[in-house]
Design an enzyme around this catalytic site. Sequence first.
Site, PDB file in Angstrom:
ATOM      1  N   SER A   1       0.820  -1.212   0.000  1.00 17.32           N
ATOM      2  CA  SER A   1       0.000   0.000   0.000  1.00 17.32           C
ATOM      3  C   SER A   1       0.853   1.261   0.000  1.00 17.32           C
ATOM      4  O   SER A   1       1.999   1.266   0.439  1.00 17.32           O
ATOM      5  CB  SER A   1      -0.880   0.043   1.248  1.00 17.32           C
ATOM      6  OG  SER A   1      -1.689  -1.085   1.317  1.00 17.32           O
TER       7      SER A   1
HETATM    8  N1  SAH Z   1       0.479  -5.677   4.032  1.00 17.35           N
HETATM    9  C1  SAH Z   1       1.094  -5.928   2.738  1.00 17.35           C
HETATM   10  C2  SAH Z   1       0.101  -5.691   1.638  1.00 17.35           C
HETATM   11  C3  SAH Z   1       0.126  -6.795   0.647  1.00 17.35           C
HETATM   12  S1  SAH Z   1      -1.198  -6.816  -0.511  1.00 17.35           S
HETATM   13  C4  SAH Z   1       2.365  -5.133   2.558  1.00 17.35           C
HETATM   14  O1  SAH Z   1       2.673  -4.273   3.422  1.00 17.35           O
HETATM   15  O2  SAH Z   1       3.107  -5.375   1.598  1.00 17.35           O
HETATM   16  C5  SAH Z   1      -2.310  -7.952   0.245  1.00 17.35           C
HETATM   17  C6  SAH Z   1      -1.795  -9.327   0.478  1.00 17.35           C
HETATM   18  O3  SAH Z   1      -2.881 -10.116   0.954  1.00 17.35           O
HETATM   19  C7  SAH Z   1      -1.251 -10.045  -0.748  1.00 17.35           C
HETATM   20  O4  SAH Z   1       0.065 -10.436  -0.497  1.00 17.35           O
HETATM   21  C8  SAH Z   1      -2.179 -11.253  -0.899  1.00 17.35           C
HETATM   22  O5  SAH Z   1      -1.526 -12.417  -1.364  1.00 17.35           O
HETATM   23  C9  SAH Z   1      -2.680 -11.443   0.524  1.00 17.35           C
HETATM   24  N2  SAH Z   1      -3.920 -12.179   0.685  1.00 17.35           N
HETATM   25  C10 SAH Z   1      -5.028 -12.167  -0.099  1.00 17.35           C
HETATM   26  N3  SAH Z   1      -5.970 -12.995   0.404  1.00 17.35           N
HETATM   27  C11 SAH Z   1      -5.442 -13.547   1.535  1.00 17.35           C
HETATM   28  C12 SAH Z   1      -5.922 -14.474   2.504  1.00 17.35           C
HETATM   29  N4  SAH Z   1      -7.140 -15.040   2.454  1.00 17.35           N
HETATM   30  N5  SAH Z   1      -5.105 -14.813   3.544  1.00 17.35           N
HETATM   31  C13 SAH Z   1      -3.872 -14.266   3.649  1.00 17.35           C
HETATM   32  N6  SAH Z   1      -3.361 -13.387   2.755  1.00 17.35           N
HETATM   33  C14 SAH Z   1      -4.144 -13.027   1.715  1.00 17.35           C
END
Ligand code: SAH
Length: 219
Positions: free
Chosen positions: A64
Site C-alpha cells: 500500500s
Molecule cells: N500488508 C502488505 C500488503 C500486501 S497486498 C504489505 O505491506 O506489503 C495484500 C496481500 O494479501 C497479498 O500479499 C495477498 O496475497 C494477501 N492475501 C489475499 N488474500 C489472503 C488471505 N485469504 N489470507 C492471507 N493473505 C491473503
Amino acid sequence: MQESAAAHLRREHIEVFIRGRGVCDKRVLRALQDVPRELFAPGMSLNDVYGDHPLPIGCGQTVSQPYMVAWMTELLRVSEEDRVLEIGTGSGYQTAVLARLAKEVCTVERLPALTVRAQAVLGELNLVNVRYRVGDGTVGWAEQAPYNAICVTAGAPRVPPPLQAQLADGGRLVIPVGDRMLQSLVLVERCGSRYNMRELGGCRFVPLVGAEGWPSGQT
Ligand code: SAH
C-alpha cells in the site's frame, strides 16, 4: 551523523503526505521513520519507493501507499502491550510497522513466496516479535487469538465473522470492504458482545481471497 538519502526522503514524505494529511500519532510517525521502505521493494528507485502510491511486490500483489499504512495503523491504536493479527503479509512492510508498535504480531499470507521474502527482510531488521503463517487468513489464526488489533490489508466482500470473533474485548479491526475494484475502509470495535462499525472512506486494495473472502481464480 549525516542522514542517508533514503532516510531524508522518508522524513520529507512523512511530513508532506502523512502528517500533512492528518496522521498525528507520534508512535506511528516514528515507526514509519524507522522502517526502511526501500528494503521491501527491491530494485525500485528511491523516488518510486518514496512516492505517494502503492508499489508492485511480485505475485500480482502490491504494498500500500505509505499514507494508507499510516492511517490504518493509527486507527488500530496499537500499544506496547498489544497482540496484533495482520492478514496479508505481502512484502512485510506493514508487518514491520506494526512490529515496532506492538508486543507481538501474528501475520498470515496465502502466497508462500511472499512469506519467505518478508520473513528474510524482517529478520534482517531484527524484528523478532513476529509469527508467520502461510494459509487462508479470512478464517484468522484461532490458535493465537484473541487479538487487541486486527489489520486486514486486502479488500473483502464483507467483514469475515471469524476475524470479529478473534478480537479481544475492546479490540479494533480495520478492513477494506466493498467490491473487487473499490472498497471503503471499515473500523470495527468490539465492546463485549457488541461490534461497533464505522465506514471511513474509499480505498483500493487487491482482493482478499479465501473461504470468507473472494473465490480464487478471478484475481
Ligand atoms: N500488508 C502488505 C500488503 C500486501 S497486498 C504489505 O505491506 O506489503 C495484500 C496481500 O494479501 C497479498 O500479499 C495477498 O496475497 C494477501 N492475501 C489475499 N488474500 C489472503 C488471505 N485469504 N489470507 C492471507 N493473505 C491473503
